[in-house]
Design an enzyme around this catalytic site. Structure first.
Site, mmCIF file in Angstrom:
data_model
loop_
_atom_site.group_PDB
_atom_site.id
_atom_site.type_symbol
_atom_site.label_atom_id
_atom_site.label_comp_id
_atom_site.label_asym_id
_atom_site.label_seq_id
_atom_site.Cartn_x
_atom_site.Cartn_y
_atom_site.Cartn_z
ATOM 1 N N CYS A 19 0.811 -1.229 0.000
ATOM 2 C CA CYS A 19 0.000 0.000 0.000
ATOM 3 C C CYS A 19 0.842 1.276 0.000
ATOM 4 O O CYS A 19 0.310 2.370 -0.198
ATOM 5 C CB CYS A 19 -0.968 -0.013 1.180
ATOM 6 S SG CYS A 19 -2.160 -1.351 1.041
ATOM 7 N N HIS A 68 -2.919 7.179 2.721
ATOM 8 C CA HIS A 68 -3.398 5.912 2.142
ATOM 9 C C HIS A 68 -4.798 5.634 2.681
ATOM 10 O O HIS A 68 -5.034 5.686 3.889
ATOM 11 C CB HIS A 68 -2.434 4.780 2.508
ATOM 12 C CG HIS A 68 -3.001 3.429 2.221
ATOM 13 N ND1 HIS A 68 -3.571 3.108 1.003
ATOM 14 C CD2 HIS A 68 -3.130 2.316 2.998
ATOM 15 C CE1 HIS A 68 -4.011 1.865 1.038
ATOM 16 N NE2 HIS A 68 -3.758 1.365 2.239
ATOM 17 N N ASN A 115 -10.404 0.547 0.054
ATOM 18 C CA ASN A 115 -8.937 0.523 0.071
ATOM 19 C C ASN A 115 -8.455 -0.098 -1.244
ATOM 20 O O ASN A 115 -8.665 -1.286 -1.486
ATOM 21 C CB ASN A 115 -8.491 -0.312 1.273
ATOM 22 C CG ASN A 115 -6.978 -0.442 1.390
ATOM 23 O OD1 ASN A 115 -6.240 -0.147 0.453
ATOM 24 N ND2 ASN A 115 -6.517 -0.908 2.551
HETATM 25 O O1 UT7 Z 1 -4.123 -1.262 3.479
HETATM 26 C C1 UT7 Z 1 -3.330 -1.672 4.511
HETATM 27 C C2 UT7 Z 1 -3.829 -2.806 5.244
HETATM 28 N N1 UT7 Z 1 -4.977 -2.754 6.051
HETATM 29 C C3 UT7 Z 1 -5.294 -1.822 6.993
HETATM 30 O O2 UT7 Z 1 -4.752 -0.764 7.122
HETATM 31 C C4 UT7 Z 1 -6.416 -2.221 7.912
HETATM 32 C C5 UT7 Z 1 -6.090 -1.928 9.346
HETATM 33 N N2 UT7 Z 1 -7.088 -2.496 10.264
HETATM 34 C C6 UT7 Z 1 -8.348 -2.065 10.310
HETATM 35 O O3 UT7 Z 1 -8.736 -1.152 9.600
HETATM 36 C C7 UT7 Z 1 -9.274 -2.705 11.327
HETATM 37 O O4 UT7 Z 1 -8.530 -3.543 12.168
HETATM 38 C C8 UT7 Z 1 -10.427 -3.500 10.650
HETATM 39 C C9 UT7 Z 1 -11.387 -2.554 9.977
HETATM 40 C C10 UT7 Z 1 -9.861 -4.472 9.631
HETATM 41 C C11 UT7 Z 1 -11.203 -4.288 11.683
HETATM 42 O O5 UT7 Z 1 -11.731 -3.411 12.677
HETATM 43 P P1 UT7 Z 1 -11.481 -3.694 14.218
HETATM 44 O O6 UT7 Z 1 -12.146 -2.609 14.928
HETATM 45 O O7 UT7 Z 1 -10.009 -3.879 14.441
HETATM 46 O O8 UT7 Z 1 -12.281 -5.026 14.427
HETATM 47 P P2 UT7 Z 1 -11.785 -6.431 15.032
HETATM 48 O O9 UT7 Z 1 -10.996 -7.174 14.018
HETATM 49 O O10 UT7 Z 1 -11.168 -6.189 16.381
HETATM 50 O O11 UT7 Z 1 -13.141 -7.145 15.248
HETATM 51 C C12 UT7 Z 1 -14.114 -6.677 16.205
HETATM 52 C C13 UT7 Z 1 -15.289 -7.605 16.216
HETATM 53 C C14 UT7 Z 1 -14.902 -9.083 16.372
HETATM 54 O O12 UT7 Z 1 -15.932 -9.709 17.118
HETATM 55 P P3 UT7 Z 1 -15.760 -9.991 18.702
HETATM 56 O O13 UT7 Z 1 -14.528 -10.853 18.793
HETATM 57 O O14 UT7 Z 1 -15.554 -8.623 19.316
HETATM 58 O O15 UT7 Z 1 -17.024 -10.658 19.063
HETATM 59 C C15 UT7 Z 1 -14.940 -9.616 14.965
HETATM 60 O O16 UT7 Z 1 -15.202 -10.994 14.900
HETATM 61 O O17 UT7 Z 1 -15.971 -7.520 14.960
HETATM 62 C C16 UT7 Z 1 -16.069 -8.826 14.365
HETATM 63 N N3 UT7 Z 1 -15.949 -8.670 12.920
HETATM 64 C C17 UT7 Z 1 -16.995 -8.375 12.145
HETATM 65 N N4 UT7 Z 1 -18.300 -8.190 12.428
HETATM 66 C C18 UT7 Z 1 -19.114 -7.884 11.393
HETATM 67 C C19 UT7 Z 1 -14.837 -8.754 12.158
HETATM 68 N N5 UT7 Z 1 -15.147 -8.517 10.869
HETATM 69 C C20 UT7 Z 1 -16.482 -8.294 10.841
HETATM 70 C C21 UT7 Z 1 -17.397 -7.977 9.817
HETATM 71 N N6 UT7 Z 1 -18.693 -7.769 10.132
HETATM 72 N N7 UT7 Z 1 -17.003 -7.826 8.524
#
Ligand code: UT7
Length: 315
Positions: A113, A241, A271
């Site tokens: 990225c 980005h 993204n």
């Molecule tokens: O381009 C460069 C690479 N990528 C990035 O820069 C991405 C960087 N990371 C992020 O933007 C965030 O970490 C994400 C948007 C990918 C995820 O957000 P988060 O706030 O870190 O969520 P999480 O992974 O901690 O998940 C929170 C909860 C989990 O459930 P529990 O364990 O709290 O019950 C996940 O299982 O949300 C759940 N979850 C979802 N729920 C609904 C994970 N993905 C989804 C989904 N829909 N798509």
């Protein structure tokens, strides 16, 4: 100080026609529009149909940038991509040929990225050194080819697209000049974003990537501002980005930057990896948001890990 500077002289972008909304994803995955919007700011993304390649999008963006610059030939073509048409050869030569840039030197850069900033730094040094007088720099990615469409933890984040910038050698200080670029990497973070082989899907340690992205994009921005002698308040447009709206907001918050400076097209594009900065610039330019002489800072963080920032004025 160099006797020449690299000056932005044309922009263009290309997005696939097909739009996939959050509701489209929620119809087949355990997710919701509300979750995706509040966690990322993304409402939809553009996804290629089978048969469309990275070079197709790169050619579309490159053609528009060349037309905007009024050029039919350039000294060098650089394509930043992590999703080349083939593992070998590079995608840039076929892009150059399809654009009619006959026998122009052309090569790919892979810094995930951060790729566009790495390609921009390369073009900048080639123009300021006098090696070439013009360059076409393209960021193009089809991350839908990487992503497991059934993995709800990554499928919502990415869209496909390409953005392009034409640069020419000009006078130092001229409006449109690239003033400074700085880059960094840390291979200790190799596993944060990983595609192990052609058969394995993209995996990402989301929260760790998030933390490092905020920290590195903020520190690179501080450092580039110091190098060009601008304060945060001098920045007219911050084009980070486009990974997640919360990342952009957190970087602006750390820097105490006016949120109105932050350019974002995440809601409509998602993204797009190496394409995200040039697409955001091209769209902002089309919307008339950027004015001659405006001070622009670019910053990115991506797999590798890689990061970087650049400062330029608007042509
Ligand atoms: O381009 C460069 C690479 N990528 C990035 O820069 C991405 C960087 N990371 C992020 O933007 C965030 O970490 C994400 C948007 C990918 C995820 O957000 P988060 O706030 O870190 O969520 P999480 O992974 O901690 O998940 C929170 C909860 C989990 O459930 P529990 O364990 O709290 O019950 C996940 O299982 O949300 C759940 N979850 C979802 N729920 C609904 C994970 N993905 C989804 C989904 N829909 N798509």
């Amino acid at each position: 100080m160099s006797l020449r500077s690299a000056v932005v002289t044309g922009l263009g972008h290309c997005l696939p026609e097909r739009i996939v909304t959050n509701d489209d994803l929620a119809a087949r995955l355990d997710t919701s529009d509300e979750w995706i919007r509040t966690r990322t700011g993304i409402r939809q993304r553009h996804i290629v149909d089978t048969g469309t390649s990275t070079s197709d999008l790169a050619v579309g963006a490159g053609r528009r940038a060349l037309a905007a610059a009024g050029l039919t030939s350039v000294g060098v073509v650089i394509v930043a991509t992590t999703t080349p048409d083939h593992p070998c050869p590079a995608t840039a030569p076929v892009v150059a040929t399809r654009l009619g840039l006959v026998e122009a030197p052309a090569f790919d850069v892979n810094a995930v990225c951060s790729g566009f900033l790495y390609a921009l730094a390369t073009a900048d040094s080639m123009l300021t050194s006098g090696l070439y007088d013009t360059a076409l720099v393209i960021g193009a990615d089809i991350f839908s080819s990487f992503i497991d469409p059934d993995d709800r933890s990554t499928a919502f984040l990415f869209g496909d697209g390409a953005g392009a910038m034409v640069l020419r050698a000009g006078e130092p200080g001229e409006a449109g000049s690239v003033l400074a670029v700085e880059l960094g990497s840390d291979g200790e973070m190799e596993n944060l974003i990983l595609v192990e082989d052609a058969k394995s899907p993209y995996t990402m340690q989301g929260q760790t990537v998030y933390r490092h992205a905020v920290a590195r994009m903020a520190s690179s921005t501080r450092s580039i501002l110091e190098r060009v002698g601008w304060s945060v308040a001098d920045v007219d447009h911050f084009v980070g980005h486009q990974a997640n709206q919360r990342i952009l907001d957190a970087v602006a918050g750390r820097l105490k930057m006016d949120p109105a400076c932050v350019v974002s097209n995440l809601a409509t594009v998602g993204n797009t990896a190496a394409a995200s900065i040039p697409i955001a610039l091209s769209e902002a330019s089309d919307e008339g948001r950027l004015r001659t002489g405006d001070r622009v800072v670019l910053a990115a963080f991506g797999g590798g890990a890689t990061w970087g920032a650049a400062a330029l004025t608007w042509p």
